[in-house]
Design a protein around this motif. Structure first.
Motif, short mmCIF file in Angstrom:
data_model
loop_
_atom_site.label_atom_id
_atom_site.label_comp_id
_atom_site.label_asym_id
_atom_site.label_seq_id
_atom_site.Cartn_x
_atom_site.Cartn_y
_atom_site.Cartn_z
N MET A 83 0.83 -1.21 0.00
CA MET A 83 0.00 0.00 0.00
C MET A 83 0.86 1.26 0.00
N GLN A 84 1.97 1.22 0.74
CA GLN A 84 2.91 2.35 0.75
C GLN A 84 3.44 2.58 -0.66
N ALA A 85 3.84 1.50 -1.32
CA ALA A 85 4.39 1.62 -2.67
C ALA A 85 3.33 2.08 -3.66
N ARG A 86 2.08 1.64 -3.47
CA ARG A 86 1.00 2.08 -4.36
C ARG A 86 0.81 3.60 -4.28
N GLN A 87 1.18 4.17 -3.16
CA GLN A 87 1.11 5.63 -2.99
C GLN A 87 2.37 6.31 -3.52
N GLY A 88 3.30 5.51 -4.06
CA GLY A 88 4.52 6.05 -4.63
C GLY A 88 5.60 6.34 -3.61
N VAL A 89 5.42 5.86 -2.38
CA VAL A 89 6.39 6.12 -1.32
C VAL A 89 7.34 4.92 -1.20
N VAL A 90 8.62 5.19 -1.46
CA VAL A 90 9.61 4.12 -1.33
C VAL A 90 10.56 4.36 -0.16
N ASP A 91 10.47 5.52 0.48
CA ASP A 91 11.30 5.81 1.65
C ASP A 91 10.97 4.82 2.76
N GLY A 92 12.01 4.24 3.35
CA GLY A 92 11.82 3.29 4.44
C GLY A 92 11.43 1.90 3.99
N ALA A 93 11.32 1.69 2.68
CA ALA A 93 10.87 0.40 2.17
C ALA A 93 11.86 -0.72 2.48
N GLU A 94 13.14 -0.42 2.43
CA GLU A 94 14.13 -1.47 2.64
C GLU A 94 14.04 -2.06 4.04
N ALA A 95 13.88 -1.21 5.04
CA ALA A 95 13.77 -1.70 6.42
C ALA A 95 12.52 -2.57 6.58
N LYS A 96 11.43 -2.15 5.98
CA LYS A 96 10.20 -2.95 6.05
C LYS A 96 10.38 -4.27 5.31
N ALA A 97 11.03 -4.22 4.17
CA ALA A 97 11.26 -5.44 3.39
C ALA A 97 12.14 -6.41 4.17
N GLN A 98 13.13 -5.89 4.88
CA GLN A 98 13.99 -6.77 5.68
C GLN A 98 13.19 -7.49 6.77
N GLY A 99 12.22 -6.80 7.36
CA GLY A 99 11.36 -7.44 8.34
C GLY A 99 10.50 -8.53 7.72
N ILE A 100 10.00 -8.27 6.52
CA ILE A 100 9.19 -9.27 5.81
C ILE A 100 10.05 -10.46 5.42
N VAL A 101 11.27 -10.20 4.97
CA VAL A 101 12.18 -11.30 4.62
C VAL A 101 12.47 -12.16 5.85
N ALA A 102 12.67 -11.52 6.98
CA ALA A 102 12.89 -12.30 8.21
C ALA A 102 11.68 -13.18 8.50
N ARG A 103 10.49 -12.64 8.29
CA ARG A 103 9.27 -13.42 8.51
C ARG A 103 9.17 -14.57 7.50
N MET A 104 9.49 -14.31 6.25
CA MET A 104 9.48 -15.36 5.22
C MET A 104 10.42 -16.50 5.61
N ASN A 105 11.60 -16.12 6.10
CA ASN A 105 12.56 -17.15 6.51
C ASN A 105 12.08 -17.92 7.73
N GLU A 106 11.41 -17.24 8.65
CA GLU A 106 10.83 -17.92 9.81
C GLU A 106 9.77 -18.94 9.36
N VAL A 107 8.91 -18.52 8.46
CA VAL A 107 7.87 -19.42 7.94
C VAL A 107 8.53 -20.63 7.27
N ALA A 108 9.56 -20.37 6.47
CA ALA A 108 10.25 -21.47 5.78
C ALA A 108 10.86 -22.45 6.79
N GLU A 109 11.46 -21.93 7.86
CA GLU A 109 12.05 -22.81 8.88
C GLU A 109 10.99 -23.70 9.52
N VAL A 110 9.84 -23.12 9.85
CA VAL A 110 8.76 -23.88 10.47
C VAL A 110 8.24 -24.94 9.49
N LEU A 111 8.08 -24.56 8.23
CA LEU A 111 7.60 -25.51 7.23
C LEU A 111 8.58 -26.64 7.02
N ARG A 112 9.87 -26.32 6.97
CA ARG A 112 10.89 -27.39 6.82
C ARG A 112 10.86 -28.34 8.02
#
Length: 116
Positions: A83-112
């Motif tokens: 939603m942030q990106a849909r508004q054209g705002v990319v400031d702070g996106a990397e920090a948010k993406a890193q949090g999502i990546v951490a969550r993706m990796n957590e999900v993958a660990e649990v699934l494995r």
């Protein structure tokens, strides 16, 4: 400060989303695990770019993957970034993406771990 709930597999919820098909369930987990590194890389690259459209696409993809695994918290994080990106705002996106990546990796660990 709110704490992030740990990911736990909710197989009944996942099965409901997949129409109760055990074969599709197994396939979706395999696909998630095979593609998690690629999806994380794409999201991080998009978050580092100044391309809001690319970030929308990658955040949307990750949101769908997390939602399929019944990770409401992770899907909400990805939705917020989308939603942030849909508004054209990319400031702070990397920090948010890193949090999502951490969550993706957590999900993958649990699934494995659930496969073993």
């Amino acid at each position: 400060m709110t704490t992030t709930p740990p990911f736990a597999i909710d197989k009944p919820a996942i099965m409901e989303r997949l129409g109760g098909d055990q074969d599709i369930y197994a396939m979706m987990i395999d696909i998630f695990l095979q593609d998690v590194e690629h999806n994380c890389s794409n999201l991080l690259a998009a978050s580092r770019s100044s391309n809001a459209e690319l970030l929308v696409r990658e955040a949307h993809t990750v949101k769908g993957l997390l939602a399929t695994m019944s990770d409401d918290h992770g899907a909400e994080l990805a939705l917020a970034l989308e939603m942030q990106a849909r508004q054209g705002v990319v400031d702070g996106a990397e920090a948010k993406a890193q949090g999502i990546v951490a969550r993706m990796n957590e999900v993958a660990e649990v699934l494995r771990a659930s496969e073993g």
